[in-house]
Scaffold this motif. Sequence first.
Motif, PDB file in Angstrom:
ATOM      1  N   TYR A   6      -5.723   2.160  -2.353  1.00 11.69           N
ATOM      2  CA  TYR A   6      -4.853   1.255  -1.599  1.00 11.69           C
ATOM      3  C   TYR A   6      -3.990   2.122  -0.695  1.00 11.69           C
ATOM      4  CZ  TYR A   6      -0.927  -1.876  -0.620  1.00 11.69           C
ATOM      5  OH  TYR A   6       0.046  -2.608   0.006  1.00 11.69           O
ATOM      6  N   VAL A   7      -3.996   1.846   0.611  1.00 15.27           N
ATOM      7  CA  VAL A   7      -3.161   2.602   1.544  1.00 15.27           C
ATOM      8  C   VAL A   7      -2.451   1.619   2.468  1.00 15.27           C
ATOM      9  CG1 VAL A   7      -3.087   4.440   3.280  1.00 15.27           C
ATOM     10  CG2 VAL A   7      -4.873   4.471   1.538  1.00 15.27           C
ATOM     11  N   ASN A   8      -1.161   1.512   2.290  1.00 15.93           N
ATOM     12  CA  ASN A   8      -0.327   0.717   3.206  1.00 15.93           C
ATOM     13  C   ASN A   8      -0.919  -0.645   3.550  1.00 15.93           C
ATOM     14  OD1 ASN A   8       1.647   2.711   3.306  1.00 15.93           O
ATOM     15  ND2 ASN A   8       0.534   3.835   4.880  1.00 15.93           N
ATOM     16  N   GLY A   9      -1.222  -1.402   2.527  1.00 12.93           N
ATOM     17  CA  GLY A   9      -1.633  -2.788   2.759  1.00 12.93           C
ATOM     18  C   GLY A   9      -3.131  -3.029   2.715  1.00 12.93           C
ATOM     19  N   ARG A  10      -3.931  -1.951   2.625  1.00 16.67           N
ATOM     20  CA  ARG A  10      -5.390  -2.158   2.649  1.00 16.67           C
ATOM     21  C   ARG A  10      -6.076  -1.426   1.500  1.00 16.67           C
ATOM     22  NH1 ARG A  10      -8.197  -1.176   8.130  1.00 16.67           N
ATOM     23  NH2 ARG A  10      -7.082   0.787   8.155  1.00 16.67           N
ATOM     24  N   ARG A  61      17.023   7.255  -2.245  1.00 19.61           N
ATOM     25  CA  ARG A  61      17.411   6.250  -1.248  1.00 19.61           C
ATOM     26  C   ARG A  61      16.233   5.755  -0.400  1.00 19.61           C
ATOM     27  NH1 ARG A  61      22.022   9.651   1.392  1.00 19.61           N
ATOM     28  NH2 ARG A  61      22.205   7.909   2.844  1.00 19.61           N
ATOM     29  N   ILE A  62      15.150   5.409  -1.083  1.00 19.79           N
ATOM     30  CA  ILE A  62      14.046   4.690  -0.427  1.00 19.79           C
ATOM     31  C   ILE A  62      14.044   3.282  -1.014  1.00 19.79           C
ATOM     32  CG2 ILE A  62      11.526   4.479  -0.198  1.00 19.79           C
ATOM     33  CD1 ILE A  62      11.314   7.503  -0.258  1.00 19.79           C
ATOM     34  N   PRO A  63      14.066   2.254  -0.155  1.00 20.03           N
ATOM     35  CA  PRO A  63      14.052   0.891  -0.704  1.00 20.03           C
ATOM     36  C   PRO A  63      12.694   0.567  -1.317  1.00 20.03           C
ATOM     37  CG  PRO A  63      13.902   0.845   1.694  1.00 20.03           C
ATOM     38  CD  PRO A  63      14.091   2.278   1.316  1.00 20.03           C
ATOM     39  N   LEU A  64      12.701  -0.198  -2.383  1.00 19.71           N
ATOM     40  CA  LEU A  64      11.441  -0.659  -2.978  1.00 19.71           C
ATOM     41  C   LEU A  64      10.747  -1.537  -1.930  1.00 19.71           C
ATOM     42  CD1 LEU A  64       9.914  -0.634  -5.766  1.00 19.71           C
ATOM     43  CD2 LEU A  64      10.953  -2.866  -6.176  1.00 19.71           C
ATOM     44  N   PRO A  65       9.542  -1.151  -1.477  1.00 25.04           N
ATOM     45  CA  PRO A  65       8.956  -1.861  -0.327  1.00 25.04           C
ATOM     46  C   PRO A  65       8.376  -3.228  -0.643  1.00 25.04           C
ATOM     47  CG  PRO A  65       7.532  -0.068  -1.039  1.00 25.04           C
ATOM     48  CD  PRO A  65       8.752   0.000  -1.889  1.00 25.04           C
ATOM     49  N   MET A  66       8.243  -3.567  -1.924  1.00 27.39           N
ATOM     50  CA  MET A  66       7.709  -4.890  -2.307  1.00 27.39           C
ATOM     51  C   MET A  66       8.208  -5.179  -3.711  1.00 27.39           C
ATOM     52  SD  MET A  66       3.756  -3.887  -3.042  1.00 27.39           S
ATOM     53  CE  MET A  66       3.537  -2.777  -1.671  1.00 27.39           C
ATOM     54  N   SER A  67       7.957  -6.378  -4.179  1.00 27.92           N
ATOM     55  CA  SER A  67       8.432  -6.706  -5.520  1.00 27.92           C
ATOM     56  C   SER A  67       7.655  -5.888  -6.558  1.00 27.92           C
ATOM     57  CB  SER A  67       8.235  -8.197  -5.792  1.00 27.92           C
ATOM     58  OG  SER A  67       6.853  -8.477  -5.890  1.00 27.92           O
ATOM     59  N   THR A  68       8.261  -5.711  -7.722  1.00 22.79           N
ATOM     60  CA  THR A  68       7.567  -4.965  -8.776  1.00 22.79           C
ATOM     61  C   THR A  68       6.323  -5.740  -9.222  1.00 22.79           C
ATOM     62  OG1 THR A  68       9.002  -5.962 -10.426  1.00 22.79           O
ATOM     63  CG2 THR A  68       9.650  -3.807  -9.599  1.00 22.79           C
ATOM     64  N   LYS A  69       6.386  -7.059  -9.095  1.00 19.48           N
ATOM     65  CA  LYS A  69       5.226  -7.880  -9.450  1.00 19.48           C
ATOM     66  C   LYS A  69       4.061  -7.581  -8.506  1.00 19.48           C
ATOM     67  CE  LYS A  69       4.299 -12.580 -10.717  1.00 19.48           C
ATOM     68  NZ  LYS A  69       4.602 -13.947 -10.402  1.00 19.48           N
ATOM     69  N   ALA A  70       4.367  -7.503  -7.207  1.00 19.55           N
ATOM     70  CA  ALA A  70       3.328  -7.201  -6.211  1.00 19.55           C
ATOM     71  C   ALA A  70       2.756  -5.798  -6.447  1.00 19.55           C
ATOM     72  CB  ALA A  70       3.906  -7.318  -4.806  1.00 19.55           C
ATOM     73  N   LEU A  71       3.624  -4.870  -6.797  1.00 21.76           N
ATOM     74  CA  LEU A  71       3.146  -3.508  -7.098  1.00 21.76           C
ATOM     75  C   LEU A  71       2.167  -3.526  -8.267  1.00 21.76           C
ATOM     76  CD1 LEU A  71       6.037  -0.872  -7.060  1.00 21.76           C
ATOM     77  CD2 LEU A  71       3.953  -0.883  -5.681  1.00 21.76           C
ATOM     78  N   GLY A  72       2.524  -4.305  -9.284  1.00 20.51           N
ATOM     79  CA  GLY A  72       1.662  -4.432 -10.466  1.00 20.51           C
ATOM     80  C   GLY A  72       0.297  -4.991 -10.097  1.00 20.51           C
ATOM     81  N   VAL A  73       0.294  -5.966  -9.189  1.00 23.51           N
ATOM     82  CA  VAL A  73      -0.980  -6.564  -8.747  1.00 23.51           C
ATOM     83  C   VAL A  73      -1.844  -5.482  -8.077  1.00 23.51           C
ATOM     84  CG1 VAL A  73      -2.010  -8.202  -7.116  1.00 23.51           C
ATOM     85  CG2 VAL A  73      -0.050  -8.903  -8.531  1.00 23.51           C
ATOM     86  N   ILE A  74      -1.230  -4.668  -7.238  1.00 24.64           N
ATOM     87  CA  ILE A  74      -1.984  -3.612  -6.534  1.00 24.64           C
ATOM     88  C   ILE A  74      -2.530  -2.588  -7.536  1.00 24.64           C
ATOM     89  CG2 ILE A  74      -1.779  -1.706  -4.891  1.00 24.64           C
ATOM     90  CD1 ILE A  74       0.386  -3.458  -3.450  1.00 24.64           C
ATOM     91  N   LEU A  75      -1.669  -2.178  -8.477  1.00 24.29           N
ATOM     92  CA  LEU A  75      -2.121  -1.188  -9.476  1.00 24.29           C
ATOM     93  C   LEU A  75      -3.353  -1.711 -10.208  1.00 24.29           C
ATOM     94  CD1 LEU A  75       1.280  -0.049 -11.077  1.00 24.29           C
ATOM     95  CD2 LEU A  75      -0.133   1.232  -9.458  1.00 24.29           C
TER      96      LEU A  75
END
Length: 286
Positions: A6-10, A61-75
Amino acid sequence: MSRYAYVNGRYLPLRDAKVHVEDRGYQFADGVYEVCEVRGGRLIDERRHIERLQRSLEEIRIPLPMSTKALGVILREVVARNRIGYGIVYLQINRGVARRDHAFPSPAVAPSVVVTARPLNKARNEALAKNGIAVIGVPDNRWGRVDIKTVGLLPNVLARQTAIDQGARDAWFVDAGGYVTEASSANAWIVTKDGTLVTRRADHAILRGITRTVVFDEVKGQQGLRIEERSFTLEEAYAAREAFITSASQIVLPVVRIDGRTVGDGKPGPVATALRQEFYRYAEAG
Ligand code: PDD
């Protein structure tokens, strides 16, 4: 078998999975990462890894770019696309792509998110655990905030290679006071002659390993084991009854030689072996 990332949305075949030359992870190691074990196709201790990731991101100081739920889906999607039964999933989030300048990009850019996964060789890992590994001590020359899981791992890379060049498997970092901090990609433990488990306090000088935390829960759940969070020297480790390391990719891995000296009777000890066997009773499979 084809591998995907997965790279930046794809989701892309690994050979097409590329980052920009001005990605700040590439130019400054300006990012953080997590490695999570996959077992039976499931992520082990996902919640704790995501919590630690959030902390690492906050610290730099990097904002979380998506919800943790969305991250879990990608993983999970990357694990599924790569058909990983037993292996690891790697997640990196960095400050994103911008013209090279040390200061944060202004205006801010979207953080880069990369996820890869690969199978591990179970038979090989079990053989390693059955025989135990050799480690060497090396000076800890890292920065003062290794509690943040940053992708800046050059001292770790050089320490690991030094160990391999000397016929060992891993290196234990030793601080200026002569105390062991941790291994190149794992936490370091000993079992003293009186059966006490000892590992360094999780301050800024070590990464607070998720496996380390689960082993704490495990020890609490077992009678007769005592744990002490304190520093120990290499000399104390040479004289220990057992030694081992903990990490998401190796769980509990016995150490049987340190700087060429045999630990205990030179075989994996009962405490490390039992902790390894019982580990998944205390870990969370998501
Ligand atoms: N490393 N200390 C360091 C320096 C590490 O890099 C790691 C993990 C650990 C153990 O943390 P955990 O139990 O959460 O895996 C301790 C991963 C596995 C890696 O870099 O591949």
